[in-house]
Design a protein around this motif. Structure first.
Motif, PDB file in Angstrom:
ATOM      1  N   THR A   1       2.276   1.662  -3.421  1.00  0.00           N
ATOM      2  CA  THR A   1       1.267   2.135  -4.369  1.00  0.00           C
ATOM      3  C   THR A   1       1.052   3.639  -4.253  1.00  0.00           C
ATOM      4  O   THR A   1       0.983   4.359  -5.252  1.00  0.00           O
ATOM      5  CB  THR A   1      -0.055   1.403  -4.135  1.00  0.00           C
ATOM      6  OG1 THR A   1       0.144  -0.010  -4.276  1.00  0.00           O
ATOM      7  CG2 THR A   1      -1.123   1.864  -5.122  1.00  0.00           C
ATOM      8  N   LEU A   2       0.951   4.119  -3.015  1.00  0.00           N
ATOM      9  CA  LEU A   2       0.666   5.534  -2.785  1.00  0.00           C
ATOM     10  C   LEU A   2       1.829   6.446  -3.170  1.00  0.00           C
ATOM     11  O   LEU A   2       1.617   7.624  -3.461  1.00  0.00           O
ATOM     12  CB  LEU A   2       0.309   5.753  -1.307  1.00  0.00           C
ATOM     13  CG  LEU A   2      -1.019   5.142  -0.846  1.00  0.00           C
ATOM     14  CD1 LEU A   2      -1.180   5.292   0.665  1.00  0.00           C
ATOM     15  CD2 LEU A   2      -2.188   5.792  -1.571  1.00  0.00           C
ATOM     16  N   THR A   3       3.046   5.920  -3.191  1.00  0.00           N
ATOM     17  CA  THR A   3       4.209   6.775  -3.460  1.00  0.00           C
ATOM     18  C   THR A   3       4.821   6.552  -4.840  1.00  0.00           C
ATOM     19  O   THR A   3       5.746   7.280  -5.220  1.00  0.00           O
ATOM     20  CB  THR A   3       5.304   6.535  -2.397  1.00  0.00           C
ATOM     21  OG1 THR A   3       5.666   5.141  -2.380  1.00  0.00           O
ATOM     22  CG2 THR A   3       4.810   6.936  -1.016  1.00  0.00           C
TER      23      THR A   3
ATOM     24  N   LEU B   1      -0.637  -1.641  -6.788  1.00  0.00           N
ATOM     25  CA  LEU B   1      -1.979  -1.714  -6.209  1.00  0.00           C
ATOM     26  C   LEU B   1      -2.529  -3.133  -6.309  1.00  0.00           C
ATOM     27  O   LEU B   1      -3.042  -3.694  -5.328  1.00  0.00           O
ATOM     28  CB  LEU B   1      -2.911  -0.735  -6.921  1.00  0.00           C
ATOM     29  CG  LEU B   1      -4.382  -0.767  -6.484  1.00  0.00           C
ATOM     30  CD1 LEU B   1      -4.505  -0.405  -5.001  1.00  0.00           C
ATOM     31  CD2 LEU B   1      -5.221   0.177  -7.341  1.00  0.00           C
TER      32      LEU B   1
ATOM     33  N   ALA C   1       0.838  -1.203   0.000  1.00  0.00           N
ATOM     34  CA  ALA C   1       0.000   0.000   0.000  1.00  0.00           C
ATOM     35  C   ALA C   1       0.870   1.249   0.000  1.00  0.00           C
ATOM     36  O   ALA C   1       0.609   2.221  -0.733  1.00  0.00           O
ATOM     37  CB  ALA C   1      -0.927  -0.003   1.217  1.00  0.00           C
ATOM     38  N   ALA C   2       1.934   1.249   0.814  1.00  0.00           N
ATOM     39  CA  ALA C   2       2.858   2.392   0.839  1.00  0.00           C
ATOM     40  C   ALA C   2       3.529   2.562  -0.520  1.00  0.00           C
ATOM     41  O   ALA C   2       3.724   3.692  -1.001  1.00  0.00           O
ATOM     42  CB  ALA C   2       3.902   2.188   1.934  1.00  0.00           C
TER      43      ALA C   2
ATOM     44  N   THR D   1       3.621   6.934  -8.108  1.00  0.00           N
ATOM     45  CA  THR D   1       3.441   8.030  -9.061  1.00  0.00           C
ATOM     46  C   THR D   1       4.017   9.345  -8.565  1.00  0.00           C
ATOM     47  O   THR D   1       4.724  10.037  -9.317  1.00  0.00           O
ATOM     48  CB  THR D   1       1.955   8.193  -9.416  1.00  0.00           C
ATOM     49  OG1 THR D   1       1.477   6.960  -9.983  1.00  0.00           O
ATOM     50  CG2 THR D   1       1.754   9.321 -10.418  1.00  0.00           C
TER      51      THR D   1
ATOM     52  N   CYS E   1       2.183   2.200 -10.237  1.00  0.00           N
ATOM     53  CA  CYS E   1       1.082   2.362  -9.280  1.00  0.00           C
ATOM     54  C   CYS E   1       0.045   1.261  -9.484  1.00  0.00           C
ATOM     55  O   CYS E   1      -0.429   0.647  -8.517  1.00  0.00           O
ATOM     56  CB  CYS E   1       0.445   3.737  -9.443  1.00  0.00           C
ATOM     57  SG  CYS E   1      -0.856   4.083  -8.235  1.00  0.00           S
TER      58      CYS E   1
ATOM     59  N   VAL F   1       7.944   2.285   0.384  1.00  0.00           N
ATOM     60  CA  VAL F   1       8.354   3.490  -0.348  1.00  0.00           C
ATOM     61  C   VAL F   1       9.615   3.213  -1.166  1.00  0.00           C
ATOM     62  O   VAL F   1       9.729   3.610  -2.328  1.00  0.00           O
ATOM     63  CB  VAL F   1       8.593   4.657   0.634  1.00  0.00           C
ATOM     64  CG1 VAL F   1       9.094   5.889  -0.115  1.00  0.00           C
ATOM     65  CG2 VAL F   1       7.304   4.981   1.399  1.00  0.00           C
TER      66      VAL F   1
END
Length: 290
Positions: free
Chosen positions: A56-58, A233, A53-54, A60, A229, A110
C-alpha cells in the motif's frame, strides 16, 4: 508495431505478472501457516498484513516514479527485492522466527505493488478495441496458477459493459461466500472458493477496465497508483483482521461478517447501475424510437 508483436508483448507481461503474483499468493498461504505455528491464531495473518501494508505504501510512489524512470526499471528492482524477501522468509521458517517472517514479507509487498502495474502495461500494447481481452489475459494467466479462471472476461465486458461485469462479479462473490454456510467439508470449501474466484475475476477486471478509460493520458500513472493503493489498503486491512476475527468470533460469525461486506459491494454496484447505466440505456431506446 505489428499485431503479432503487440500480442507477444502482452503475453510476456502476462507471464511476468503470473510469476510475481503467484509468489505473493504462495506467501499468503505458507506464511499464515508458519505464523500460526509460531505464535497462534491471533498473529497468523500478521506477515501477510505487513506485506499488504508495504504494498500500500509503495504503490503510488512506484507508479509516479515510472513517469520519470520508465516502467522497466521500477518493475525490475522490486522483483529483485522479492528474491531477498523470499530468502529471509526461508531462514525464518528454518529457525521458526516470527519477527524475521514479518521482515521478509516487506520486500514481497513492494514487489506485489509494482507487479500489479503489469496489467496496465499490457493495455498499452493492446490493439484498438482489444483492451478488455488484453486486460483479461493478464488476469487469466495469474489465475491459472491458482484457481479456475474466467476465460472469457474480456468478451463478457464487450457484451454487457465493464460496469455490468463488475456488478455480476460482486454478486458471484456474495454467492460464493454463501456457499460456506453449507458446512466445513473440503468439497464445500473448494466450491465456495471457485465461485468467489470467478466473481473476483469479473469484478477486478471490470473495475480495472473502467479505470483504464476514465483518466487523461497525463494522469495515467497517478490514477493507476491511487487505484492500487486503495485496493491494497483495503486488502491489507482485511488480511490483518482475518486472523484476529477468526480467532475471536469463530467461523460462522466470520463468514457472516463478510456476507455483509459483500452485500454492501453488491448494493453499491446496483446503485451505480441505476444511476449511470439505466439512464444511458433509456436514452438509447428513445433515440431508437425517433
Amino acid at each position: 508495431m505489428s499485431w503479432r508483436r503487440r500480442w507477444l508483448n502482452i503475453l510476456g507481461l502476462s507471464m511476468g505478472w503470473c510469476l510475481q503474483v503467484s509468489i505473493i499468493f504462495i506467501q499468503l498461504s505458507t506464511s499464515t501457516l508458519a505464523a500460526r505455528a509460531y505464535g497462534g491464531d491471533a498473529v497468523s495473518t500478521l506477515p501477510a498484513g505487513i506485506m499488504m501494508a508495504a504494498a500500500t505504501l509503495t504503490a503510488t510512489p512506484g507508479t509516479l516514479l515510472m513517469r520519470t524512470r520508465g516502467r522497466r526499471v521500477v518493475m525490475l528492482a522490486p522483483g529483485l527485492a522479492a528474491v531477498v524477501g523470499a530468502g529471509l522468509m526461508a531462514v525464518a521458517a528454518n529457525y521458526q522466527l516470527l519477527w524475521l517472517l514479518v521482515v521478509g514479507s516487506i520486500p514481497l509487498g513492494v514487489s506485489f505493488a509494482q507487479a500489479n502495474n503489469l496489467r496496465f502495461a499490457a493495455l498499452e500494447f493492446a490493439p484498438a478495441g482489444s483492451e478488455p481481452q488484453a486486460l483479461s489475459l493478464v488476469i487469466q494467466v495469474h489465475i491459472l496458477c491458482m484457481f479456475v479462471p474466467s476465460l472469457f472476461t474480456g468478451h463478457v465486458i464487450q457484451l454487457v459493459s465493464a460496469r455490468w461485469t463488475m456488478a455480476l462479479g460482486a454478486l458471484l462473490q456474495l454467492g460464493g461466500n454463501a456457499v460456506f454456510f453449507a458446512g466445513r467439508s473440503l468439497g464445500i470449501y473448494f466450491a465456495g472458493n471457485a465461485v468467489v474466484g470467478l466473481g473476483w475475476n469479473w469484478a477486478y477486471v471490470g473495475a480495472s477496465a473502467l479505470v483504464a478509460v476514465s483518466y487523461q493520458p497525463q494522469e495515467k500513472f497517478l490514477a493507476q497508483g491511487v487505484l492500487d493503493c486503495g485496493v491494497l489498503l483495503a486488502t491489507g486491512i482485511a488480511v490483518v483482521l482475518a486472523g484476529v476475527l477468526y480467532a475471536g468470533i469463530g467461523w460462522t460469525s466470520y463468514i457472516s461478517l463478510f456476507m455483509g461486506v459483500n452485500g454492501f459491494m453488491v448494493a453499491m454496484d446496483v446503485w451505480l447501475l441505476l444511476r449511470l447505466e439505466l439512464p444511458r440505456v433509456a436514452a438509447a431506446m428513445r433515440r431508437g424510437r425517433v
